[in-house]
Design a protein around this motif. Sequence first.
Motif, PDB file in Angstrom:
ATOM      1  N   GLY A 120       0.831  -1.191   0.000  1.00  0.00           N
ATOM      2  CA  GLY A 120       0.000   0.000   0.000  1.00  0.00           C
ATOM      3  C   GLY A 120       0.866   1.242   0.000  1.00  0.00           C
ATOM      4  O   GLY A 120       2.094   1.177   0.102  1.00  0.00           O
ATOM      5  N   SER A 121       0.224   2.380  -0.127  1.00  0.00           N
ATOM      6  CA  SER A 121       0.952   3.649  -0.083  1.00  0.00           C
ATOM      7  C   SER A 121       1.600   3.818   1.279  1.00  0.00           C
ATOM      8  O   SER A 121       0.996   3.504   2.311  1.00  0.00           O
ATOM      9  CB  SER A 121       0.010   4.817  -0.365  1.00  0.00           C
ATOM     10  OG  SER A 121      -0.535   4.709  -1.661  1.00  0.00           O
ATOM     11  N   GLY A 122       2.812   4.312   1.302  1.00  0.00           N
ATOM     12  CA  GLY A 122       3.516   4.519   2.554  1.00  0.00           C
ATOM     13  C   GLY A 122       2.906   5.645   3.371  1.00  0.00           C
ATOM     14  O   GLY A 122       2.208   6.508   2.849  1.00  0.00           O
ATOM     15  N   SER A 123       3.184   5.617   4.650  1.00  0.00           N
ATOM     16  CA  SER A 123       2.707   6.656   5.550  1.00  0.00           C
ATOM     17  C   SER A 123       3.778   7.727   5.709  1.00  0.00           C
ATOM     18  O   SER A 123       4.980   7.436   5.635  1.00  0.00           O
ATOM     19  CB  SER A 123       2.375   6.050   6.918  1.00  0.00           C
ATOM     20  OG  SER A 123       2.224   7.047   7.894  1.00  0.00           O
ATOM     21  N   VAL A 124       3.357   8.968   5.927  1.00  0.00           N
ATOM     22  CA  VAL A 124       4.337  10.042   6.135  1.00  0.00           C
ATOM     23  C   VAL A 124       5.153   9.809   7.405  1.00  0.00           C
ATOM     24  O   VAL A 124       6.238  10.347   7.564  1.00  0.00           O
ATOM     25  CB  VAL A 124       3.658  11.424   6.184  1.00  0.00           C
ATOM     26  CG1 VAL A 124       3.090  11.789   4.834  1.00  0.00           C
ATOM     27  CG2 VAL A 124       2.568  11.475   7.260  1.00  0.00           C
ATOM     28  N   THR A 125       4.630   9.000   8.315  1.00  0.00           N
ATOM     29  CA  THR A 125       5.371   8.702   9.548  1.00  0.00           C
ATOM     30  C   THR A 125       6.252   7.467   9.395  1.00  0.00           C
ATOM     31  O   THR A 125       7.046   7.157  10.274  1.00  0.00           O
ATOM     32  CB  THR A 125       4.401   8.486  10.717  1.00  0.00           C
ATOM     33  OG1 THR A 125       3.539   7.368  10.405  1.00  0.00           O
ATOM     34  CG2 THR A 125       3.556   9.721  10.956  1.00  0.00           C
ATOM     35  N   ASP A 126       6.128   6.774   8.278  1.00  0.00           N
ATOM     36  CA  ASP A 126       6.877   5.532   8.052  1.00  0.00           C
ATOM     37  C   ASP A 126       8.124   5.845   7.236  1.00  0.00           C
ATOM     38  O   ASP A 126       8.223   5.518   6.060  1.00  0.00           O
ATOM     39  CB  ASP A 126       5.984   4.529   7.315  1.00  0.00           C
ATOM     40  CG  ASP A 126       6.597   3.143   7.293  1.00  0.00           C
ATOM     41  OD1 ASP A 126       7.429   2.842   8.163  1.00  0.00           O
ATOM     42  OD2 ASP A 126       6.241   2.358   6.399  1.00  0.00           O
ATOM     43  N   THR A 127       9.070   6.528   7.859  1.00  0.00           N
ATOM     44  CA  THR A 127      10.251   7.014   7.144  1.00  0.00           C
ATOM     45  C   THR A 127      11.172   5.871   6.748  1.00  0.00           C
ATOM     46  O   THR A 127      11.500   5.013   7.572  1.00  0.00           O
ATOM     47  CB  THR A 127      11.020   8.021   8.013  1.00  0.00           C
ATOM     48  OG1 THR A 127      10.130   9.070   8.391  1.00  0.00           O
ATOM     49  CG2 THR A 127      12.193   8.619   7.262  1.00  0.00           C
ATOM     50  N   VAL A 128      11.610   5.883   5.487  1.00  0.00           N
ATOM     51  CA  VAL A 128      12.570   4.897   4.995  1.00  0.00           C
ATOM     52  C   VAL A 128      13.928   5.579   4.912  1.00  0.00           C
ATOM     53  O   VAL A 128      14.097   6.544   4.159  1.00  0.00           O
ATOM     54  CB  VAL A 128      12.146   4.345   3.616  1.00  0.00           C
ATOM     55  CG1 VAL A 128      13.176   3.349   3.107  1.00  0.00           C
ATOM     56  CG2 VAL A 128      10.771   3.705   3.697  1.00  0.00           C
ATOM     57  N   GLU A 129      14.880   5.107   5.688  1.00  0.00           N
ATOM     58  CA  GLU A 129      16.232   5.675   5.692  1.00  0.00           C
ATOM     59  C   GLU A 129      17.240   4.581   5.383  1.00  0.00           C
ATOM     60  O   GLU A 129      17.041   3.421   5.755  1.00  0.00           O
ATOM     61  CB  GLU A 129      16.548   6.314   7.049  1.00  0.00           C
ATOM     62  CG  GLU A 129      15.666   7.503   7.380  1.00  0.00           C
ATOM     63  CD  GLU A 129      15.984   8.100   8.746  1.00  0.00           C
ATOM     64  OE1 GLU A 129      16.803   7.509   9.487  1.00  0.00           O
ATOM     65  OE2 GLU A 129      15.409   9.152   9.073  1.00  0.00           O
ATOM     66  N   ILE A 130      18.322   4.975   4.702  1.00  0.00           N
ATOM     67  CA  ILE A 130      19.383   4.021   4.371  1.00  0.00           C
ATOM     68  C   ILE A 130      20.744   4.695   4.554  1.00  0.00           C
ATOM     69  O   ILE A 130      20.847   5.919   4.567  1.00  0.00           O
ATOM     70  CB  ILE A 130      19.276   3.505   2.920  1.00  0.00           C
ATOM     71  CG1 ILE A 130      19.398   4.672   1.917  1.00  0.00           C
ATOM     72  CG2 ILE A 130      18.014   2.714   2.696  1.00  0.00           C
ATOM     73  CD1 ILE A 130      19.587   4.224   0.467  1.00  0.00           C
ATOM     74  N   ALA A 131      21.769   3.867   4.696  1.00  0.00           N
ATOM     75  CA  ALA A 131      23.140   4.331   4.486  1.00  0.00           C
ATOM     76  C   ALA A 131      23.384   4.227   2.979  1.00  0.00           C
ATOM     77  O   ALA A 131      22.974   3.253   2.343  1.00  0.00           O
ATOM     78  CB  ALA A 131      24.130   3.470   5.249  1.00  0.00           C
ATOM     79  N   LEU A 132      24.017   5.246   2.410  1.00  0.00           N
ATOM     80  CA  LEU A 132      24.181   5.323   0.963  1.00  0.00           C
ATOM     81  C   LEU A 132      25.656   5.437   0.612  1.00  0.00           C
ATOM     82  O   LEU A 132      26.379   6.272   1.182  1.00  0.00           O
ATOM     83  CB  LEU A 132      23.412   6.537   0.423  1.00  0.00           C
ATOM     84  CG  LEU A 132      23.424   6.806  -1.075  1.00  0.00           C
ATOM     85  CD1 LEU A 132      22.756   5.664  -1.839  1.00  0.00           C
ATOM     86  CD2 LEU A 132      22.719   8.126  -1.374  1.00  0.00           C
TER      87      LEU A 132
END
Length: 199
Positions: A120-132
Amino acid sequence: MGDASNIIVGTAGKAYAAEVGATFPLGPELAWGAGWVDMGYITPDGLEEALAEERTTLDAWGEDAPVVDLAKKRTQTFKLTFRETTARLLSLYYQVQMSKMTSTPAVTGPPAKKQFISFGSGSVTDTVEIALGLDVIYGGKFHRIGIARSGVSDRGARQHSAEESSNFELTFTALAAPGGGQAVQHMITDVALPEEEEG
């Protein structure tokens, strides 16, 4: 006198992703270690790196010019356009954790059905963070950039047509590193410090 060997043209490059907190290689030509995943083909536009600062100045009575110039905030961004459709790129584009995606396996049939992923569409509170991790390569020169913690701050429109691949244009913003470390680390081969040049 100029030196043409100091000119870097990014003829190739790679992007790598890992969980925040992953360990970066200690040199620009060392292999990426465990936990780092190649993010796939990038369009020939390559990498667009930008550095913006918000500054404030302090004036003093009787002085014509500011007496203090302070940087309030520094924002570093890294823009890339990816060609492949993978779960990780879908996660970053649609801002949904991969753990919240469902993979339905293929069925041999009859009738045969292909494997598919759903979310489903992500939530604004469901932050996806990565090391890049980013590598820019020109001949024998390497410019490696390590971003300890990043999130996608801008997304280009996805075009679904017969004229072009359905790309993922993503702009990553460097965020404060865990534990107060360096948010962004650069390593560039064959660039001497002035003392080394004189010696």
